[in-house]
Design an enzyme around this catalytic site. Structure first.
Site, short mmCIF file in Angstrom:
data_model
loop_
_atom_site.label_atom_id
_atom_site.label_comp_id
_atom_site.label_asym_id
_atom_site.label_seq_id
_atom_site.Cartn_x
_atom_site.Cartn_y
_atom_site.Cartn_z
CD GLU A 246 13.06 0.56 10.07
OE1 GLU A 246 12.98 1.35 10.88
OE2 GLU A 246 13.46 -0.70 10.30
CB CYS B 86 13.95 8.68 9.22
SG CYS B 86 14.90 7.70 8.01
CD GLU C 281 10.51 12.43 11.98
OE1 GLU C 281 9.00 12.59 12.23
OE2 GLU C 281 10.99 12.21 11.38
CE LYS D 150 -1.98 3.36 2.78
NZ LYS D 150 -1.80 3.95 2.00
N GLY E 11 2.36 4.48 13.46
CA GLY E 11 2.88 3.03 13.42
C GLY E 11 2.67 2.28 15.51
P1 NAP Z 1 2.27 8.37 7.39
O1 NAP Z 1 1.99 9.75 7.89
O2 NAP Z 1 2.61 7.51 8.53
O3 NAP Z 1 1.85 7.94 6.31
C1 NAP Z 1 2.89 6.57 5.60
C2 NAP Z 1 2.03 5.48 5.28
O4 NAP Z 1 0.84 4.96 6.38
C3 NAP Z 1 1.13 6.06 4.16
O5 NAP Z 1 0.83 4.99 3.03
C4 NAP Z 1 -0.26 6.33 4.82
O6 NAP Z 1 -1.29 6.39 4.20
C5 NAP Z 1 -0.39 5.24 5.72
N1 NAP Z 1 -1.25 5.08 6.65
C6 NAP Z 1 -1.84 6.56 7.29
N2 NAP Z 1 -3.15 6.16 8.34
C7 NAP Z 1 -2.95 4.28 8.59
C8 NAP Z 1 -3.85 3.68 9.37
N3 NAP Z 1 -4.24 3.72 10.32
N4 NAP Z 1 -3.69 2.41 9.31
C9 NAP Z 1 -2.35 1.89 8.13
N5 NAP Z 1 -1.83 1.95 7.29
C10 NAP Z 1 -1.95 4.12 7.97
O7 NAP Z 1 4.63 9.17 7.30
P2 NAP Z 1 4.15 9.66 5.94
O8 NAP Z 1 3.88 11.54 6.28
O9 NAP Z 1 4.33 9.42 4.07
O10 NAP Z 1 6.28 9.80 6.48
C11 NAP Z 1 6.67 10.66 7.50
C12 NAP Z 1 7.00 10.03 8.71
O11 NAP Z 1 7.60 8.08 7.84
C13 NAP Z 1 8.01 10.52 9.00
O12 NAP Z 1 7.86 10.74 10.55
C14 NAP Z 1 9.58 9.79 8.71
O13 NAP Z 1 10.10 10.37 10.25
C15 NAP Z 1 8.73 8.15 8.51
N6 NAP Z 1 10.07 7.66 8.37
C16 NAP Z 1 10.76 6.81 9.15
C17 NAP Z 1 11.55 5.99 8.02
C18 NAP Z 1 12.69 5.29 8.67
O14 NAP Z 1 12.98 4.17 8.01
N7 NAP Z 1 13.46 4.91 9.97
C19 NAP Z 1 11.54 6.94 6.96
C20 NAP Z 1 11.09 7.43 6.03
C21 NAP Z 1 10.24 8.07 6.89
P3 NAP Z 1 -2.12 7.82 3.35
O15 NAP Z 1 -0.46 7.93 2.65
O16 NAP Z 1 -2.98 6.82 2.93
O17 NAP Z 1 -1.84 8.33 4.74
#
Ligand code: NAP
Ligand code: MG
Length: 503
Positions: A274, A308, A405, A199, A257
């Site tokens: 992650e 990240c 962050e 997804k 998460g």
């Molecule tokens: P996000 O808002 O958490 O979204 C990530 C994914 O989760 C998207 O596909 C999102 O779908 C989905 N999602 C949203 N609500 C959900 C739910 N209730 N159940 C299951 N899945 C759901 O994160 P982002 O804004 O895309 O990315 C930014 C974040 O990622 C930052 O905090 C960053 O630090 C972190 N990150 C971490 C790493 C690492 O390796 N540690 C690497 C890169 C990024 P939708 O798009 O439809 O909302």
């Protein structure tokens, strides 16, 4: 037409196709009327429209993935899984520029590091390294076997443990490096003999659809890779609680998460999460200041800070503070903010207008709380979602931007004194996150001791944390659970079974 123009045209042609869901090797219509409109963050234009999955579609994908897993995939010879992955790598290599062009339009990731580089080269090399690394594993994962143990009565006990693929894996992706994260998750799952449902993030739905075609072309059987675009609260949530999904591999925010963990708890799914980060980057006065500043500039403003492990907290020893700040300012003076596809640009947009405004508001708050703006500190009005590379300075970590962050091109320097390293380590650790930390010094014994006390899953000395598929990757605290990459990452796609036999 130049090769670059051809590639952009090919990307736009692909994006302009009607996009359905990829389930069991077929393009199928979503059972809802929902669509996702993907914006190009460099221009603000809608450049692709894809169908969004309903809960029923998630169920169909889970059934297809489970049928394929139970059918034959999990028993396909390890060498054959390796061969398919190597074929997939060839296709990624041949179509690397197109993959980069799709992500550049969708996510604002820079298409080309510099004019002289082969288009998109740096990104594709990383993808290929990862695919080839995991392609080598199917033939090497094994369990344990012990010598026979004598039992009273003359019999002997045999004990063995074997590794079995876990089953259906849901790969839930973020938007900041769409193709890379898909490959990081799907490739080790397939190497292990699992099947996958991907997804993508709603901001970046396109490259996953193209990669689905490459997996099929490489010869992966129907049902091994399913791609369902959809909204997090619908498709993501349905995957997180679906009984046939045995593992979730997630990269994204800490808040999502937590939601996934809660939804997954009912069926005790295996989780790799992650999540966010707030990297401490510690520069001592005996460091190679030039190299440290280059690393801070590259990893801080690369991908517009949407990384990240972005070194968002630069702790700099008091005596070299001015010199270090001047160095970063000089190195950053050539940053050209603009369209991710332009060869003249070396920093692209942030993902949405909302994120640009959130970043601007965080910097404004930092100013009000007393931080000095060394450079940047404003939006760039080019039509897309641009924010200036920004360096802040503050005397301590008592301001909110030192804790939260940013996920944008904003770095903060904070001074420290060598005679109080305990205080420095306390400051470096006073964050809910624990993804990465780096130390810069020529005193390697102090550096090594500091790595023991830094609360982070990844610590580096005289280099900034990056990703090498050979090394385990992941965080502690609110940065997540589990590890990707390396042996531990590979093993996270297996269950262990112990077999005891009286012989
Ligand atoms: P996000 O808002 O958490 O979204 C990530 C994914 O989760 C998207 O596909 C999102 O779908 C989905 N999602 C949203 N609500 C959900 C739910 N209730 N159940 C299951 N899945 C759901 O994160 P982002 O804004 O895309 O990315 C930014 C974040 O990622 C930052 O905090 C960053 O630090 C972190 N990150 C971490 C790493 C690492 O390796 N540690 C690497 C890169 C990024 P939708 O798009 O439809 O909302
Ligand atoms: Mg987009």
């Amino acid at each position: 037409m130049t090769p670059f123009d051809q590639c952009v045209e090919q990307a736009c042609r692909f994006a302009g196709r009607p996009h359905k869901l990829f389930i069991n090797g077929n393009w199928v219509d979503s059972q809802s009327d929902d669509v996702i409109r993907s914006e190009n963050p460099s221009t603000g234009d809608i450049w692709a429209e894809v169908q969004a999955a309903s809960v029923q579609d998630v169920d169909d994908a889970a059934n297809a993935a489970q049928a394929c897993f139970a059918g034959s995939w999990s028993r396909v010879r390890p060498k054959e899984r390796e061969r398919l992955l190597r074929r997939f790598a060839e296709l990624v290599e041949q179509n690397g520029d197109l993959i980069c062009a799709l992500d550049a339009h969708d996510s604002g990731r820079l298409f080309s590091g510099s004019r002289n580089q082969r288009i998109g080269d740096a990104n594709i090399t990383t993808l290929l390294d990862t695919i080839h690394y995991f392609a080598g594993w199917p033939t090497k994962v094994s369990g344990q076997s012990f010598a026979l143990v004598d039992q009273p009565g003359g019999q002997q006990k045999s004990m063995q443990s074997i590794r079995e693929p876990i089953g259906v894996v849901a790969c839930i992706l973020p938007w900041n490096a769409p193709a890379l994260f898909m490959i990081n998750k799907v490739v080790p799952a397939l190497a292990a003999g699992c099947t996958t449902i991907v997804k993508p993030a709603e901001q970046t739905p396109v490259s996953a659809l193209y990669l689905a075609e490459l997996f099929r072309e490489a010869g992966f059987p129907d049902g091994t890779v399913n791609v369902i675009n959809g909204y997090g609260h619908v498709a993501g949530a349905a995957l997180s609680s679906h009984p046939l999904v045995k593992k979730i591999s997630f990269t994204g925010s800490t808040m999502v998460g937590q939601r996934i963990s809660q939804a997954a708890a009912a069926s005790f799914k295996r989780l790799t999460l992650e999540l966010g980060g707030k990297t401490a980057f510690i520069v001592m006065d005996d460091a190679d200041i030039n190299t440290a500043a280059i690393a801070a500039r590259l990893t801080g403003y690369g991908n517009a800070g949407q990384f990240c492990m972005c070194p968002s907290r630069l702790f700099v020893e008091e005596s070299i503070r001015d010199k270090f700040i001047e160095k970063i300012a000089a190195l950053s003076s050539d940053i050209v903010v603009g369209d991710a596809l332009s060869p003249d640009t070396n920093m692209g947009p942030v993902i949405t207008r909302k994120d640009r405004d959130r970043i601007a508001s965080m910097v404004d708050t930092a100013r009000q709380e007393g931080a000095d703006v060394v450079f940047g500190g404003d939006i760039v009005d080019h039509g897309g979602n641009f924010y200036q590379p920004t360096l802040l300075h503050h005397g301590n970590t008592d301001i909110s931007i030192a804790r939260d962050e940013v996920f944008g091109p904003v770095l903060l320097t904070v001074p420290f004194r060598r005679d109080n390293l305990d205080r420095l380590l306390d400051q470096a650790n006073e964050t809910r996150f624990g993804l990465a930390a780096s130390v810069w010094t020529s005193d390697l014994s102090t550096a090594r001791r500091m790595t023991e006390r830094l609360e982070a899953g990844i610590c580096t000395v005289n280099m900034h944390p990056g990703i090498d598929p050979m090394m385990e990757f992941g965080g502690i605290k609110d940065s997540g659970i589990g590890r990707e990459f390396g042996k531990a990452g590979m093993e996270s796609f297996y269950e262990s079974k112990s077999i005891h036999m009286m012989v």
